[in-house]
Design an enzyme around this catalytic site. Structure first.
Site, PDB file in Angstrom:
ATOM      1  N   GLY A   1       0.676   5.406  -0.247  1.00 64.40           N
ATOM      2  CA  GLY A   1      -0.271   5.710   0.819  1.00 64.40           C
ATOM      3  C   GLY A   1      -1.051   4.515   1.321  1.00 64.40           C
ATOM      4  N   CYS A   2      -0.863   3.370   0.708  1.00 60.73           N
ATOM      5  CA  CYS A   2      -1.618   2.177   1.088  1.00 60.73           C
ATOM      6  C   CYS A   2      -0.830   1.400   2.149  1.00 60.73           C
ATOM      7  CB  CYS A   2      -1.845   1.307  -0.146  1.00 60.73           C
ATOM      8  SG  CYS A   2      -3.382   0.423  -0.132  1.00 60.73           S
ATOM      9  N   ILE A   3      -1.453   1.118   3.288  1.00 58.62           N
ATOM     10  CA  ILE A   3      -0.790   0.353   4.353  1.00 58.62           C
ATOM     11  C   ILE A   3      -0.537  -1.073   3.864  1.00 58.62           C
ATOM     12  CG2 ILE A   3      -1.292  -0.760   6.548  1.00 58.62           C
ATOM     13  CD1 ILE A   3      -0.796   1.845   7.451  1.00 58.62           C
TER      14      ILE A   3
END
Length: 142
Positions: free
Chosen positions: A53-55
């Site tokens: 979920g981390c860009i």
């Protein structure tokens, strides 16, 4: 001397953030915390430890030793690295049940959720989930 309990550490973080009047100062404080993280081993920069979920790419590794769970982490984003530093301060070196029983309420109290982007919120939730899953796995293994 015994270490402070997990709630005391969360309270200390809330007090640290209360010293700053605005979020630009808090961002600078987070960036400084992130820069102070210990180096993260290259061999742990794998998809298995990548925060979902981390860009920006971020990794969080947890391992159990002597009945406690120890975490190390890194991020390409300075602000995310600062958020990681806060989570590690609270959770690394704790017993698995203590980790599971104490959600990161301090994040709400310092205003993180209202002051970071939705992409960072996703990454932060991914980090919290990974911290919890390592603790839960250790409880099952114990």
């Amino acid at each position: 001397m015994s270490e402070p309990d997990i709630k005391a550490v969360q309270e200390e973080i809330v007090e640290d953030f209360s010293m700053f009047d605005d979020w630009m100062d808090r961002y600078r404080f987070l960036i400084d915390l992130g820069r102070a993280l210990p180096a993260y081993p290259d061999e742990l920069r794998t998809d298995a430890w990548r925060v979902k979920g981390c860009i920006n790419r971020a990794w969080l590794h947890g391992e159990a030793r002597d009945g406690r769970v120890y975490y190390q982490a890194s991020s390409e984003s300075e602000i995310v690295a600062g958020l990681i530093a806060l989570l590690l301060k609270v959770y690394s070196g704790r017993k698995p049940q203590e980790i599971i029983d104490n959600p990161p309420d301090f994040l709400q109290r310092i205003g993180v959720w209202e002051n970071i982007t939705s992409n960072r919120i996703n990454g932060l939730n991914g980090m919290i989930a990974l911290i919890q899953s390592v603790a839960k796995a250790e409880l099952k293994a114990a």
